[in-house]
Motif scaffolding. Structure first.
Motif, PDB file in Angstrom:
ATOM      1  N   PRO A  97     -37.776  41.332  27.106  1.00  0.00           N
ATOM      2  CA  PRO A  97     -36.993  42.325  26.187  1.00  0.00           C
ATOM      3  C   PRO A  97     -37.671  42.531  24.985  1.00  0.00           C
ATOM      4  O   PRO A  97     -37.655  43.598  24.314  1.00  0.00           O
ATOM      5  CB  PRO A  97     -35.591  41.712  25.836  1.00  0.00           C
ATOM      6  N   ARG A  98     -38.571  41.657  24.470  1.00  0.00           N
ATOM      7  CA  ARG A  98     -39.362  41.701  23.513  1.00  0.00           C
ATOM      8  C   ARG A  98     -40.357  42.927  23.385  1.00  0.00           C
ATOM      9  O   ARG A  98     -40.706  43.876  22.461  1.00  0.00           O
ATOM     10  CB  ARG A  98     -40.233  40.572  22.894  1.00  0.00           C
ATOM     11  N   TRP A  99     -40.892  43.200  24.792  1.00  0.00           N
ATOM     12  CA  TRP A  99     -41.737  44.349  24.968  1.00  0.00           C
ATOM     13  C   TRP A  99     -40.989  45.432  24.878  1.00  0.00           C
ATOM     14  O   TRP A  99     -41.907  46.406  24.155  1.00  0.00           O
ATOM     15  CB  TRP A  99     -42.091  44.164  26.588  1.00  0.00           C
ATOM     16  N   CYS A 119     -46.742  42.280  18.730  1.00  0.00           N
ATOM     17  CA  CYS A 119     -46.905  42.382  19.901  1.00  0.00           C
ATOM     18  C   CYS A 119     -47.872  41.421  20.659  1.00  0.00           C
ATOM     19  O   CYS A 119     -47.804  40.559  21.550  1.00  0.00           O
ATOM     20  CB  CYS A 119     -47.103  43.658  20.726  1.00  0.00           C
ATOM     21  N   HIS A 120     -48.967  41.543  19.968  1.00  0.00           N
ATOM     22  CA  HIS A 120     -50.276  40.608  20.212  1.00  0.00           C
ATOM     23  C   HIS A 120     -49.879  39.190  20.339  1.00  0.00           C
ATOM     24  O   HIS A 120     -50.227  38.384  21.127  1.00  0.00           O
ATOM     25  CB  HIS A 120     -51.430  40.719  19.276  1.00  0.00           C
ATOM     26  N   TRP A 121     -49.137  38.921  19.059  1.00  0.00           N
ATOM     27  CA  TRP A 121     -48.543  37.374  19.015  1.00  0.00           C
ATOM     28  C   TRP A 121     -47.641  36.966  20.203  1.00  0.00           C
ATOM     29  O   TRP A 121     -47.900  35.561  20.634  1.00  0.00           O
ATOM     30  CB  TRP A 121     -47.846  37.119  17.852  1.00  0.00           C
ATOM     31  N   ALA A 122     -47.060  37.783  20.557  1.00  0.00           N
ATOM     32  CA  ALA A 122     -46.087  37.603  21.648  1.00  0.00           C
ATOM     33  C   ALA A 122     -46.646  37.353  23.026  1.00  0.00           C
ATOM     34  O   ALA A 122     -46.206  36.730  23.766  1.00  0.00           O
ATOM     35  CB  ALA A 122     -44.702  38.523  21.480  1.00  0.00           C
ATOM     36  N   LEU A 136     -46.282  52.578  27.496  1.00  0.00           N
ATOM     37  CA  LEU A 136     -46.355  51.465  27.550  1.00  0.00           C
ATOM     38  C   LEU A 136     -44.741  50.669  28.115  1.00  0.00           C
ATOM     39  O   LEU A 136     -45.016  49.734  28.639  1.00  0.00           O
ATOM     40  CB  LEU A 136     -46.561  50.568  26.185  1.00  0.00           C
ATOM     41  N   ARG A 137     -43.883  51.659  27.777  1.00  0.00           N
ATOM     42  CA  ARG A 137     -42.617  50.921  28.338  1.00  0.00           C
ATOM     43  C   ARG A 137     -42.223  51.409  29.811  1.00  0.00           C
ATOM     44  O   ARG A 137     -41.299  51.136  30.395  1.00  0.00           O
ATOM     45  CB  ARG A 137     -41.546  51.771  27.426  1.00  0.00           C
ATOM     46  N   GLY A 138     -43.353  52.160  30.425  1.00  0.00           N
ATOM     47  CA  GLY A 138     -43.101  52.496  31.944  1.00  0.00           C
ATOM     48  C   GLY A 138     -44.122  51.712  32.648  1.00  0.00           C
ATOM     49  O   GLY A 138     -44.814  51.011  32.347  1.00  0.00           O
ATOM     50  N   ALA A 139     -43.860  52.198  34.004  1.00  0.00           N
ATOM     51  CA  ALA A 139     -44.806  51.595  34.920  1.00  0.00           C
ATOM     52  C   ALA A 139     -46.130  52.231  34.873  1.00  0.00           C
ATOM     53  O   ALA A 139     -46.206  53.177  34.710  1.00  0.00           O
ATOM     54  CB  ALA A 139     -44.354  51.588  36.561  1.00  0.00           C
ATOM     55  N   PRO A 141     -46.190  39.918  10.963  1.00  0.00           N
ATOM     56  CA  PRO A 141     -45.654  39.950   9.630  1.00  0.00           C
ATOM     57  C   PRO A 141     -44.029  40.482   9.969  1.00  0.00           C
ATOM     58  O   PRO A 141     -43.333  40.716   9.142  1.00  0.00           O
ATOM     59  CB  PRO A 141     -46.355  41.038   8.891  1.00  0.00           C
ATOM     60  N   VAL A 142     -43.744  40.753  11.038  1.00  0.00           N
ATOM     61  CA  VAL A 142     -42.469  41.240  11.532  1.00  0.00           C
ATOM     62  C   VAL A 142     -41.780  40.081  12.652  1.00  0.00           C
ATOM     63  O   VAL A 142     -42.625  39.489  13.509  1.00  0.00           O
ATOM     64  CB  VAL A 142     -42.177  42.530  12.171  1.00  0.00           C
ATOM     65  N   PRO A 143     -40.565  39.891  12.860  1.00  0.00           N
ATOM     66  CA  PRO A 143     -40.226  39.203  13.894  1.00  0.00           C
ATOM     67  C   PRO A 143     -40.416  39.486  15.189  1.00  0.00           C
ATOM     68  O   PRO A 143     -40.452  40.868  15.665  1.00  0.00           O
ATOM     69  CB  PRO A 143     -38.427  38.987  13.409  1.00  0.00           C
ATOM     70  N   ILE A 144     -40.699  38.351  15.985  1.00  0.00           N
ATOM     71  CA  ILE A 144     -40.998  38.828  17.473  1.00  0.00           C
ATOM     72  C   ILE A 144     -39.912  38.373  18.508  1.00  0.00           C
ATOM     73  O   ILE A 144     -40.006  38.594  19.899  1.00  0.00           O
ATOM     74  CB  ILE A 144     -42.539  38.305  18.046  1.00  0.00           C
ATOM     75  N   SER A 145     -38.890  37.994  18.049  1.00  0.00           N
ATOM     76  CA  SER A 145     -37.717  37.335  18.996  1.00  0.00           C
ATOM     77  C   SER A 145     -36.892  38.236  19.041  1.00  0.00           C
ATOM     78  O   SER A 145     -36.668  39.504  18.622  1.00  0.00           O
ATOM     79  CB  SER A 145     -37.358  36.046  18.495  1.00  0.00           C
TER      80      SER A 145
END
Length: 161
Positions: free
Chosen positions: A101-103, A143-146, A91-94, A157-161
């Motif tokens: 930056p959240r990704w 991740c879905h929320w963001a 997921l972190r690559g092409a 349940p965890v911060p996304i910012s």
């Protein structure tokens, strides 16, 4: 020279040509799956398999646990976790990486939680496997929320910012 002596090398050459053609066809890189397909068919299926190892269910027949019981089942749980870990790397690559930056942070958090899950499975630690599975779910929801809020009904349940 006998006719069969010529046919054997000719058949061998023909077989090599067919095999070479088949290998070349397989060597052509496939298009990567679209992100929704990767997430819905690969990531979700594997996460569900991993979570099933810690599932607790009660019905008319009593309590049931998905807890791995054999060495082979623990190995399968570890394999499920390692697959999720590798998917987080992907997921972190092409072509999947998002310019946000959240990704990278959320994918890195998912990778860490999946690594903890694999380590717990290797130790045959159900409590650790359960805890890591909950951490994996929290990262998925965040991740879905963001990035795909329509998939979730409640805040992560965890911060996304």
């Amino acid at each position: 020279m006998k006719p069969t002596a010529i046919l054997v090398p000719a058949a061998a050459v023909a077989s090599l040509l067919v095999a070479s053609s088949a290998l070349n066809a397989q060597a052509t890189p496939a298009e990567p799956l679209p992100l929704p397909e990767l997430m819905g068919h690969v990531m979700q299926r594997n996460a569900t398999q991993l979570w099933a190892w810690t599932a607790q269910e009660t019905d008319a027949g009593g309590n049931h646990s998905g807890e791995p019981r054999t060495d082979e089942e623990w190995e399968d749980a570890e394999s499920d976790a390692l697959t999720l870990r590798q998917l987080a790397v992907v997921l972190r690559g092409a072509p999947y990486r998002q310019e946000d930056p959240r990704w990278d942070r959320l994918a890195g958090d998912l990778e860490a939680a999946a690594r903890q899950s694999a380590e717990a499975a290797e130790r045959k630690d159900l409590v650790g496997l359960t805890s890591a599975g909950e951490a994996i779910n929290a990262r998925c929801v965040a991740c879905h929320w963001a990035f795909a809020p329509a998939l979730e009904a409640t805040p992560p349940p965890v911060p996304i910012s």
